[in-house]
Design a protein around this motif. Structure first.
Motif, PDB file in Angstrom:
ATOM      1  N   PRO A 247       0.849  -1.202   0.000  1.00  0.00           N
ATOM      2  CA  PRO A 247       0.000   0.000   0.000  1.00  0.00           C
ATOM      3  C   PRO A 247       0.883   1.250   0.000  1.00  0.00           C
ATOM      4  O   PRO A 247       2.089   1.171   0.253  1.00  0.00           O
ATOM      5  N   VAL A 248       0.276   2.391  -0.265  1.00  0.00           N
ATOM      6  CA  VAL A 248       1.010   3.653  -0.215  1.00  0.00           C
ATOM      7  C   VAL A 248       1.423   3.928   1.233  1.00  0.00           C
ATOM      8  O   VAL A 248       0.601   3.839   2.158  1.00  0.00           O
ATOM      9  N   LEU A 249       2.692   4.242   1.449  1.00  0.00           N
ATOM     10  CA  LEU A 249       3.220   4.473   2.782  1.00  0.00           C
ATOM     11  C   LEU A 249       3.083   5.941   3.180  1.00  0.00           C
ATOM     12  O   LEU A 249       2.574   6.761   2.412  1.00  0.00           O
ATOM     13  N   ALA A 250       3.577   6.267   4.351  1.00  0.00           N
ATOM     14  CA  ALA A 250       3.437   7.625   4.869  1.00  0.00           C
ATOM     15  C   ALA A 250       4.139   8.659   4.006  1.00  0.00           C
ATOM     16  O   ALA A 250       3.720   9.823   3.949  1.00  0.00           O
ATOM     17  N   ASP A 251       5.198   8.253   3.300  1.00  0.00           N
ATOM     18  CA  ASP A 251       5.937   9.200   2.452  1.00  0.00           C
ATOM     19  C   ASP A 251       5.319   9.372   1.072  1.00  0.00           C
ATOM     20  O   ASP A 251       5.848  10.090   0.227  1.00  0.00           O
ATOM     21  N   GLY A 252       4.203   8.672   0.813  1.00  0.00           N
ATOM     22  CA  GLY A 252       3.522   8.800  -0.473  1.00  0.00           C
ATOM     23  C   GLY A 252       3.959   7.807  -1.516  1.00  0.00           C
ATOM     24  O   GLY A 252       3.438   7.820  -2.648  1.00  0.00           O
ATOM     25  N   TYR A 408       2.167  -4.764  10.881  1.00  0.00           N
ATOM     26  CA  TYR A 408       2.935  -3.524  10.790  1.00  0.00           C
ATOM     27  C   TYR A 408       2.021  -2.400  10.347  1.00  0.00           C
ATOM     28  O   TYR A 408       1.297  -2.516   9.357  1.00  0.00           O
ATOM     29  N   GLN A 409       2.012  -1.300  11.083  1.00  0.00           N
ATOM     30  CA  GLN A 409       1.171  -0.164  10.729  1.00  0.00           C
ATOM     31  C   GLN A 409       1.943   0.796   9.831  1.00  0.00           C
ATOM     32  O   GLN A 409       2.987   1.300  10.213  1.00  0.00           O
ATOM     33  N   PHE A 410       1.390   1.081   8.632  1.00  0.00           N
ATOM     34  CA  PHE A 410       2.095   1.929   7.672  1.00  0.00           C
ATOM     35  C   PHE A 410       1.916   3.402   8.013  1.00  0.00           C
ATOM     36  O   PHE A 410       0.850   3.861   8.296  1.00  0.00           O
TER      37      PHE A 410
END
Length: 410
Positions: A247-252, A408-410
């Motif tokens: 999935p898309v992570l915190a940094d985009g 793991y929470q993204f």
């Protein structure tokens, strides 16, 4: 690819999770009329034993089935069947017969495709290698193209020919993976593994441009080029093949998981790297080795189910499908954190492609490809199958069914 001597079968495995949706002894097509079918047979345009299903994709009520033009006599390379169709449905050319005709000078056609991908914006991405009679004379019809269809209107909305700088004399493209979100359809990227000359081509929809990415990890491992499948021993040197996206992570950006076919290792890199044409090939240490799956774990296709975090992949030497939970074990990739979802030495000989649909159902296509390539299929036996199971049922009882608190929470 080098064929060897016959090899013994391994101990029989039994698939109890994936249910059979379709089965074929031989493929057939829904010709306009029986007269048209007979004419295709008489002309050599349809040689039934030369037709083998290879790629699968699911969108709404359609199951897409690709039939590569390995040999002459394949009337249509891109096809579909109704999701609730007959046990052995006839293939329907997509979007129609005319588009799949190799003869003639038309510029809109599908020459030869192996795998396709339906994105979240209801577009079908098709990588067309442009070659016919691959196992024979390997005649080029045109250069490798990326074709994109609007699935709601069944119309071609883009055709992009790979640039000369994207390819090499041994280039071969048999997979396409799409990176896009439903709220930003114009910012899509396609990842095209070049298994023949060990590179990754990245295509930007917004820029309508592509670039070639190089890295050592895209190459095959010479220690794992030997295969024993369905009684056939052969050697392949296929490089980067399977690609799966987080999935898309915190940094985009996403994690791009990848592996060569002739290898047991899995690697990862951020899409932030490969999307940047100026640094994609010059960021050696940004590409990481995750680990290995264990002996005889060579894999073709892979796919990450975002709801569970599980990466599914084919296990061609084991006639099986494997899994790894990327949420539970983001930094632990080993034989202990990978598992076999299902295996069967009769119904799952050479699982060639797999996908997870939008309802989190795992779909697998098996096709006995080594026997087709190096020996001869028994047309009295069931040779090709499409199997399916809900993801949660598929991973039940395996290490991939990780408790939620491990995720793991993204």
């Amino acid at each position: 690819m080098v064929v060897g001597v016959l090899a013994p079968w391994s101990a029989l495995g039994l698939n109890t999770k994936l249910r059979e949706v379709f089965r074929w002894k031989q493929l057939d097509y829904e010709f306009p009329t029986e007269e048209a079918r007979q004419a295709a047979i008489q002309s050599g345009n349809f040689i039934q034993e030369h037709n083998l299903p290879l790629g699968i994709e699911v969108w709404n009520d359609k199951v897409f089935i690709t039939v590569p033009r390995w040999r002459p006599g394949v009337p249509s390379s891109l096809n579909w069947v109704p999701i609730n169709g007959e046990e052995s449905p006839k293939l329907r050319p997509y979007p129609d017969w005319k588009f799949n005709e190799v003869q003639g000078n038309g510029t809109q056609k599908v020459v030869n495709t192996f795998r396709v991908r339906a994105d979240v914006c209801d577009r079908l991405w098709v990588i067309d290698c442009g070659l016919v009679d691959i196992l024979g004379q390997a005649k080029p019809i045109w250069s490798t193209k990326l074709l994109v269809f609007d699935l709601k209107s069944d119309t071609l909305i883009r055709s992009y020919t790979l640039k000369e700088s994207d390819t090499r004399p041994k280039s071969f493209f048999a997979n396409v993976v799409v990176d896009v979100t439903p709220d930003d359809c114009e910012n899509a990227h396609a990842y095209l593994p070049d298994l023949g000359s060990n590179a990754l081509v990245v295509y930007s929809w917004a820029e309508n441009d592509s670039w070639r990415v190089k890295h050592h990890y895209f190459h095959f491992d010479p220690l794992f080029g030997d295969f024993n499948i369905g009684g056939v021993n052969f050697q392949w040197t296929d490089g980067i093949f399977g690609v799966a996206l987080s999935p898309v992570l915190a940094d985009g950006y996403r994690k791009l998981y990848f592996h060569p076919l002739s290898s047991i290792n899995e690697f990862v890199v951020s899409t932030k790297i490969v999307k940047n044409k100026t640094i994609a090939s010059d960021s050696y240490h940004a590409y990481k080795l995750l680990g290995n799956r264990g002996a005889d774990s060579q894999a073709t296709a892979s796919f990450l189910d975002e709801s569970s975090g599980v990466v599914f992949y084919t296990q061609v030497n084991k006639n099986a499908v494997g899994c790894w939970n990327s949420y539970a074990f983001p930094d632990n990739y080993s034989p202990l954190t990978n598992a076999i979802v299902a295996a069967d030495n009769e119904t799952m000989v050479f699982p060639n492609d797999l996908k997870v649909d939008r309802n989190s159902n795992l779909w697998v296509l098996t096709d006995r490809l080594p026997t087709f390539m190096y020996k001869r299929l028994d047309t009295k036996d069931v040779n090709f199958r499409v199997l399916m199971a809900p993801v949660q049922e598929a991973i039940k009882g395996t290490v991939c069914e990780a408790p939620k608190f491990y995720r793991y929470q993204f």
